[in-house]
Design a protein around this motif. Structure first.
Motif: not given
Length: 173
Positions: A113-124
């Motif tokens: 879950r945290q990994h998905s949040r990080l990937v989304r944040y870095f993509r933004q």
């Protein structure tokens, strides 16, 4: 009359931070031909103390792909825009002081879950997935550098800077 050079973007960001009551400080070393970077945003406190609000750590070497970002942290109760300021100042430093035009980081995979949040944040922020770093033998050097498995991501320093500056300016409104 002497023409003074116009301030760099990093200097302008430091001034803008100061106008919002924030301290922006950069610590750079040059061990073994690398640049080591620690950038902090803090709030001045009583008696000359400061409360850390956000930071970025990384290093760079003398190639266009050389900016490697290791730690990005923002304290949860920080004022709006602190994260944007950290990103913008880091990218401004990279463009002004190094030959780096691309940055890399690892979105650590500790928990899905945290990994998905990080990937989304870095993509933004403007980063794209390069590849997964897992348990393969060829992943060992990257795992040693970043301390774990995850998604290796890269982005244009200029694009990350532009997005961060836009958000930094909007947070002042």
């Amino acid at each position: 009359m002497i023409n003074e050079p116009s301030p760099s973007l990093l200097e302008r960001l430091e001034l803008q931070a100061s106008e919002r009551g924030l301290l922006l400080r950069l610590q750079v070393g040059r061990p073994l031909g690398l640049w080591s970077l620690r950038l902090v945003v803090a709030c001045p406190g009583p008696n000359g103390t400061a409360q850390l609000l956000g930071e970025m750590k990384g290093w760079a070497y003398g190639t266009s792909n050389g900016l490697q970002l290791d730690t990005m942290r923002v304290v949860p109760q920080s004022p709006a825009g602190v994260g944007d300021l950290v990103w913008a100042a880091t990218m401004a430093w990279a463009l002004e002081a190094t030959p780096c035009s691309r940055a890399r980081l690892l979105a650590i995979r500790d928990d899905e879950r945290q990994h998905s949040r990080l990937v989304r944040y870095f993509r933004q922020r403007g980063f794209q997935l390069e590849r997964d770093v897992a348990a393969a033998l060829w992943d060992l050097p990257l795992r040693m550098v970043w301390g774990g498995a995850g998604a290796l991501m890269s982005g244009s320093v200029e694009q990350v800077l532009e997005r961060s500056l836009r958000s930094w300016r909007q947070s002042a409104a």
